[in-house]
Design an enzyme around this catalytic site. Structure first.
Site, PDB file in Angstrom:
ATOM      1  N   ARG A   1       0.708  -1.314  -0.002  1.00 19.63           N
ATOM      2  CA  ARG A   1       0.061   0.099   0.029  1.00 19.63           C
ATOM      3  C   ARG A   1       0.947   1.125   0.093  1.00 19.63           C
ATOM      4  O   ARG A   1       0.461   2.135   0.582  1.00 19.63           O
ATOM      5  CB  ARG A   1      -0.872  -0.085   1.055  1.00 19.63           C
ATOM      6  CG  ARG A   1      -2.025  -0.877   0.955  1.00 19.63           C
ATOM      7  CD  ARG A   1      -3.337  -0.708   2.023  1.00 19.63           C
ATOM      8  NE  ARG A   1      -3.932  -1.832   2.376  1.00 19.63           N
ATOM      9  CZ  ARG A   1      -4.325  -2.286   3.704  1.00 19.63           C
ATOM     10  NH1 ARG A   1      -3.790  -1.735   4.401  1.00 19.63           N
ATOM     11  NH2 ARG A   1      -5.179  -3.264   3.760  1.00 19.63           N
ATOM     12  N   ARG A   6      -3.385   6.063   0.109  1.00 16.48           N
ATOM     13  CA  ARG A   6      -4.135   7.006   0.929  1.00 16.48           C
ATOM     14  C   ARG A   6      -3.118   8.014   1.773  1.00 16.48           C
ATOM     15  O   ARG A   6      -3.540   8.874   2.323  1.00 16.48           O
ATOM     16  CB  ARG A   6      -5.383   6.702   1.664  1.00 16.48           C
ATOM     17  CG  ARG A   6      -6.565   6.320   0.682  1.00 16.48           C
ATOM     18  CD  ARG A   6      -7.429   5.286   1.618  1.00 16.48           C
ATOM     19  NE  ARG A   6      -7.133   4.057   1.923  1.00 16.48           N
ATOM     20  CZ  ARG A   6      -7.547   3.373   2.861  1.00 16.48           C
ATOM     21  NH1 ARG A   6      -8.963   3.920   3.398  1.00 16.48           N
ATOM     22  NH2 ARG A   6      -7.451   2.193   3.094  1.00 16.48           N
TER      23      ARG A   6
END
Length: 355
Positions: free
Chosen positions: A38, A42
């Site tokens: 990841r 975000r």
């Protein structure tokens, strides 16, 4: 072909001698390579900016956007590998399943797979179904140069758990009920998903991915005997399907301390380890002939720089005797992680392990 050979009939690519691929092949490296699960996401303000107003699944189907998002952490953090920006349900959406990724929830399947008749909805995946993946990886490999690109897919068990439950679950009661109560249907479901997953990984490798990671995010919910009997054959089928390409195959799951040896036996060249098991102990469980990936607790990054360095040192010390080590977190980067903490972590690992 083993990962110690260059692909048959081709000269080694620009990425072949990269620290990341050398570590995967258990060869000497100039420094311990680092990438983060990841890492493109975000935690980065530039990611949030380019994703603004674009639904998750749509963002995975826009090659220029995928390219930009995949490159962002490479530019910012100086990581040793990029990971293709996508989602594990992309191949399921591509074959026509009615599903969506709902913010704050995750993948939601309109009509769960519960009966044998439902299997007919899982048709084969063709390269044409995901032509945007081929296009995006072509763009990426030109930009990345000598930095490897990791392709990825969700493993059959994790995909099945979403399909049978209809969405995220903490207990997997419907999936486990099928696994225990109708083992033939369960085996056929996972076998079908193995074919779809293998096809998705092949598209990525043939487009230029230098390695692949199979995420079995939720398989830690299973006991070893159930994994061996009811899951391992499907995962092994995926790994075997891409073995001939000669690219490293990484296998990762969360809470899989009791499954590490079996996950390696399924066909991985590199076994990902979460933060719960020290890497020296993980190496003992996995056995020889495999590199390991991991395994700093992602929440450590919310602490002080001194604490991050101390905990990172513990990981590096535990990894000192490994045949091959790729530094990573023990799970994905958490959304509220400060980007600078990741940049400092990469620099610290590179500096501390320079040879």
């Amino acid at each position: 072909m083993s990962v110690n050979e260059s692909p048959a009939g081709r000269q080694p690519t620009a990425t072949y001698d990269s620290p990341f691929l050398k570590a995967c092949r258990r060869e000497p490296v100039p420094h311990t390579p680092v990438w983060f699960m990841r890492q493109a996401g975000r935690s980065l303000p530039e990611y949030r900016k380019v994703r603004e107003g674009v639904p998750m699944l749509e963002s995975c189907m826009r090659p220029e956007l995928v390219t930009e998002i995949t490159l962002q952490p490479v530019r910012r953090h100086n990581v040793d590998a990029a990971i293709y920006f996508s989602d594990i349900v992309v191949p399921l959406k591509a074959i026509g399943l009615d599903l969506d990724i709902k913010p704050g929830v995750g993948p939601v399947v309109e009509q769960p797979i519960r009966t044998r008749a439902d299997l007919a909805r899982l048709r084969d995946l063709t390269p044409e179904d995901v032509s945007y993946v081929t296009e995006a990886i072509g763009l990426l490999t030109r930009e990345l140069g000598s930095t490897p690109l990791i392709g990825f897919a969700g493993a059959p068990f994790t995909l099945a758990s979403y399909l049978v439950e209809g969405g995220p679950s903490r207990t997997y009661e419907n999936a486990k009920a099928m696994m225990y109560g109708d083992p033939e249907l369960w085996a056929d479901l996972l076998d079908r998903l193995a074919d779809i997953t293998a096809a998705f990984l092949k598209v990525q490798i043939e487009a230029g991915a230098s390695a692949v990671q199979l995420f079995d995010s939720w398989v830690g919910a299973l006991a070893p005997a159930d994994y061996r009997r009811s899951v391992m054959p499907a995962s092994a089928k995926v790994f075997q399907a891409v073995a001939g390409y000669g690219v490293p195959r990484i296998h990762f799951g969360v809470g899989t301390g009791e499954l590490l040896k079996l996950m390696g036996e399924a066909g991985a060249d590199v076994v990902g380890v979460d933060w719960r098991v020290p890497l020296d102990e993980a190496a003992r469980r996995v056995g020889p002939g495999k590199a390991l990936q991991g395994n700093l607790d992602p929440t450590v990054l919310f602490s002080t720089p001194e604490a991050v360095e101390a905990k990172t040192r513990e990981v590096l010390d535990a990894a000192a005797g490994l045949e091959g080590h790729v530094f990573n977190l023990g799970h994905g980067v958490m959304p509220s992680t400060a980007p600078d903490a990741l940049t400092r972590l990469v620099e610290y690992v590179h500096t501390q392990t320079a040879r």
